[in-house]
Design a protein around this motif. Structure first.
Motif, short mmCIF file in Angstrom:
data_model
loop_
_atom_site.label_atom_id
_atom_site.label_comp_id
_atom_site.label_asym_id
_atom_site.label_seq_id
_atom_site.Cartn_x
_atom_site.Cartn_y
_atom_site.Cartn_z
N PHE A 1 68.55 43.63 42.12
CA PHE A 1 68.98 44.33 42.65
C PHE A 1 69.68 45.95 42.97
O PHE A 1 69.08 45.98 41.55
N PHE A 2 68.94 46.76 44.31
CA PHE A 2 69.66 48.07 43.98
C PHE A 2 70.18 48.21 44.14
O PHE A 2 70.92 47.97 45.53
N ILE A 3 70.95 49.65 44.45
CA ILE A 3 71.73 50.62 44.55
C ILE A 3 71.18 51.99 44.84
O ILE A 3 71.22 52.11 43.54
N PRO A 4 71.94 52.35 45.39
CA PRO A 4 71.86 53.69 45.70
C PRO A 4 72.36 54.94 44.56
O PRO A 4 73.50 54.26 44.63
N LEU A 5 71.46 55.46 44.80
CA LEU A 5 71.45 56.08 43.51
C LEU A 5 71.51 57.53 43.48
O LEU A 5 70.95 57.47 44.80
N ASP A 6 72.12 58.64 43.20
CA ASP A 6 72.27 59.83 43.02
C ASP A 6 70.42 60.63 43.29
O ASP A 6 70.57 60.39 42.80
N THR A 7 69.93 61.03 43.76
CA THR A 7 68.47 61.94 43.71
C THR A 7 68.90 62.25 42.41
O THR A 7 67.95 62.41 41.51
N GLY A 8 69.71 63.44 41.74
CA GLY A 8 69.83 63.41 40.50
C GLY A 8 70.12 63.30 38.98
O GLY A 8 69.30 63.46 38.36
N TYR B 1 67.35 60.50 39.16
CA TYR B 1 65.74 60.30 39.10
C TYR B 1 65.33 61.78 38.31
O TYR B 1 64.73 61.35 37.36
N SER B 2 65.86 63.04 38.54
CA SER B 2 65.17 64.24 38.23
C SER B 2 65.93 64.58 36.75
O SER B 2 65.56 64.89 35.72
N SER B 3 67.18 63.58 36.32
CA SER B 3 67.76 63.87 35.29
C SER B 3 66.61 63.26 33.44
O SER B 3 66.90 64.06 32.74
N GLY B 4 66.43 62.16 34.16
CA GLY B 4 65.54 61.49 32.61
C GLY B 4 64.42 61.31 33.85
O GLY B 4 63.56 61.85 34.43
N LEU C 1 72.38 59.49 30.43
CA LEU C 1 71.99 61.37 30.34
C LEU C 1 72.60 61.77 31.51
O LEU C 1 73.69 62.83 31.35
N TRP C 2 72.59 61.38 33.07
CA TRP C 2 73.18 62.16 33.52
C TRP C 2 74.66 62.25 33.73
O TRP C 2 75.41 63.31 34.22
#
Length: 522
Positions: A330-337, A339-342, A367-368
Motif C-alpha cells: 500500500f502507498f502513502i502520499p509522499l512529498d515530491t522532494g 523522490y528527487s533526493s534519491g 536520506l531526505w
C-alpha cells in the motif's frame, strides 16, 4: 436446461477427445473424461469455489495436466477455421490482439451449439467482478484515491476498446446483446490482456498481465486453456529478485550512491528469472503443461500461481482478493522532494502488508530527512540500508507514523465501521421487508442508503417484499470487495503505526542504556 454437473461431464468428455489429460504419459485415462488420474473437479467453498482437487498424492514438480496446442482457444486457430471471421478481422488492422481475441470469443458465443467450443463456452463464468465492471458507487466505496483512480481508468479503457471494436462486431453481424458494453466487459474480462506489459527495471524483463488468458509466444493476447483455467490462484512468495532483495545486495557490496543509480537506471542488472507461473507452453510437447507447485495429499485443492500481484491488482485483473497476500503493498502520499533526493522509483516506496515500510521507502526517507549538505557523505549508507543515526531513524518512523495517521483520519470510515458494514452487507439480502431493512439502516444508514438509492431497490409485488435484481446482487458483491480492500488498507496502516512505535521505543531505550553505560564508565 442442462445442469451444472451435466455441463462439466460434457466438457471433460470433449476435452478427452481433444487429448487434454492429467495422465503423466500424455494419454487420457478414460475416453469419457480428461481427468481422473491426478485431478478432479471439486468445490472448495472457502478457497475459490470450483477448482481442481488431487485424487491421489501428488509430488512437487510433477506434471499434472497437459493441454495440446490444438485445444487452445487462440486467435490463430479461430481465424484458420473461419474464412468469414478471418476476412473481417484483417480489415481492421488497428485493433489490438486483445481486442481481436475478445471479438472472436463473442463471435463463437453467437454460434451457440454450432460452435466447436460450445462445451467449453457453456462453463465460462457469466460475470466478473474486475475493476472495469465497477459502477460509480463501487468505485467510490474503495475510498482510497489510488484505488478509485485505478477503477476509473479500467472502466474508461474498457469503454474505449469496446467502441473501437464495435465496427468489427457489427460487420460480423453479431446479435445486439453481444455488441453491448455489458457483453464486452464479460468477454474482455474472460480473455483480454489487461492494458500493458509491465516493464520492471530491476528484473529487466517483460511480465505479462492477463485475466483468464495464458501466455503464448506467438500471440500477445495469450490463449484460453480449457480445463487448465479451472485452477484457482495461490499467491507466490515475494519475488526473490525484487527491489527488497536489491537492497540486501547493495548492502553486501557496499555500493555508492552513484553505483546504485547505475544499477537502477540501466539494463546491467539482469539476474536469471525464476518462473512466474506454474504452467507454460512447451514446444517439445506441443502442449501447455502444468506442474505441481508443491506436494499435495489426496483431496487437497491443487493451486496455480499466476504471478505476483497485490490485492488491488488481483481485483483489477481477476476480480477477487486474498485474505493473506504476502505480495500486497500500500502507498502513502509522499512529498515530491523525497523522490528527487534519491533514485528509488516511486513504485518501490510502499508499506508491506504486514505494516513494515519497504527497504526503498526507509532508504529514501533516511536520506531526505538528512540535511542537504550532508546527504552526499551518508548516501552510500542510506543506499545500503543502514540506519544513519538514532535521531534520524526516530524521525523517519515518526514521519511515516504521522502520514499513516493522516491517511486514516481523512478516510470516511474507520476499520470498526467497515467491519460492521461487512457484516451488514452479508445480511442485507436476507432482509425481506422494508421494516426489517429499516432496522438495519437505523444502525448503519449512510453508505447502505446510498447503495439502495444507487441501485434503485424497490418493493416487490409480493406483500411489500424488497426486490433485488440480478444486477443489484452483482453490485452487492462488488461493494463487498471494495469494503474488504479498503479495510485491508486501513489495517496495514494501523499495523505500520504500531511497527513505527515499537521501533521508536526500542531505539530510545537502547540509546538511554548506551548513555548510562558511558556515564558509568567515566
Amino acid at each position: 436446461m442442462e445442469t451444472e454437473e451435466k455441463k462439466l461431464e460434457n466438457l471433460l468428455k470433449w476435452a478427452a477427445h481433444l487429448g487434454i489429460t492429467d495422465s503423466s504419459n500424455g494419454v487420457p485415462s478414460h475416453s469419457h473424461s480428461s481427468l481422473g488420474h491426478s485431478l478432479t473437479i471439486s468445490h472448495f467453498p472457502l478457497a475459490g469455489g470450483r477448482g481442481l482437487g488431487a485424487v491421489r498424492g501428488i509430488r512437487e514438480g510433477e506434471l499434472i495436466l497437459k493441454v495440446p496446442k490444438s485445444a487452445l482457444f487462440t486467435t490463430r486457430s479461430l481465424l484458420n477455421k473461419d474464412h468469414n471471421l478471418s476476412h473481417a478481422v484483417n480489415s481492421h488492422p488497428s485493433l489490438s490482439s486483445a481486442q481481436i481475441l475478445t471479438v472472436c470469443l463473442l463471435y463463437e458465443v453467437g454460434k451457440g451449439k454450432n460452435s466447436w467450443w460450445h462445451p467449453y463456452l457453456m462453463l465460462l463464468p457469466r460475470s466478473y467482478d474486475i475493476l472495469a465492471t465497477f459502477g460509480q458507487f463501487e468505485q467510490q466505496a474503495l475510498q482510497v484515491d489510488d484505488a478509485i483512480w485505478a477503477a476509473g481508468k479500467a472502466v474508461l479503457k474498457a469503454e474505449i476498446e469496446w467502441k473501437e471494436a464495435s465496427k468489427l462486431m457489427k460487420q460480423l453481424q453479431l446479435k445486439p446483446q453481444l455488441v453491448s458494453f455489458k457483453a464486452w466487459l464479460w468477454a474482455s474480462g474472460t480473455v483480454r490482456i489487461l492494458s500493458q506489459l509491465m516493464h520492471t527495471k530491476i528484473i529487466g524483463s517483460w511480465i505479462l498481465v492477463s485475466s483468464r488468458t495464458m501466455y503464448i509466444a506467438w500471440d500477445e493476447a495469450g490463449c484460453l486453456c480449457p480445463v487448465g483455467d479451472l485452477f484457482n490462484y495461490a499467491a507466490p512468495g515475494e519475488e526473490p529478485n525484487g527491489l527488497e532483495n536489491v537492497g540486501g545486495m547493495m548492502n553486501a557490496s557496499s555500493l555508492t550512491e552513484g553505483d546504485a543509480e547505475g544499477i537502477l537506471d540501466s539494463e546491467k542488472f539482469n539476474p536469471q528469472l525464476q518462473r512466474l507461473t506454474d504452467g507454460w507452453f512447451e514446444e517439445e510437447a506441443n502442449a501447455y503443461c502444468f506442474y505441481a507447485r508443491q506436494s499435495y495429499e489426496k483431496g487437497e485443492q491443487v493451486l496455480l500461481s499466476y504471478g505476483t500481484y497485490t490485492n488491488l491488482e488481483l481485483l483489477e485483473h481477476y476480480g477477487f482478493l486474498l485474505d493473506e497476500n504476502p505480495n500486497d503493498k500500500f502507498f502513502i502520499p509522499l512529498d515530491t522532494g523525497i523522490y528527487s533526493s534519491g533514485s528509488w522509483p516511486k513504485e518501490s516506496q510502499y508499506i508491506h502488508q504486514n505494516g513494515k515500510p519497504s527497504f526503498a521507502l526507509l532508504s529514501a526517507l533516511r536520506l531526505w530527512l538528512t540535511p542537504a549538505n550532508q546527504r552526499r557523505s551518508v548516501g552510500h549508507l542510506a543506499y545500503s540500508g543502514c540506519q544513519l543515526s538514532v535521531d534520524n531513524e526516530v524521525s523517519v518512523m515518526k514521519w511515516i507514523s504521522k502520514k499513516c495517521h493522516g491517511q486514516l483520519k481523512n478516510l470516511p470510515t474507520s476499520s470498526e465501521e467497515d467491519n460492521l458494514l461487512l457484516s451488514t452487507i452479508d445480511k442485507i439480502q436476507d432482509y425481506k421487508t422494508p421494516m426489517e431493512l429499516k432496522r438495519v439502516l437505523s444502525t448503519f444508514g449512510g453508505e447502505v442508503c446510498t447503495f439502495l438509492e444507487a441501485n434503485g431497490v424497490q418493493r416487490g409485488k409480493n406483500g411489500g417484499e424488497l426486490s433485488f435484481s440480478g444486477k443489484t446482487k452483482l453490485s452487492i458483491e462488488r461493494w463487498k470487495l471494495a469494503v474488504q480492500w479498503r479495510l485491508r488498507y486501513k489495517t496495514t496502516l494501523a499495523d505500520c503505526i504500531s511497527y513505527c512505535s515499537e521501533i521508536i521505543n526500542s531505539l530510545l531505550c537502547k540509546n538511554v542504556s548506551t548513555v548510562r553505560t558511558k556515564q558509568l564508565m567515566r
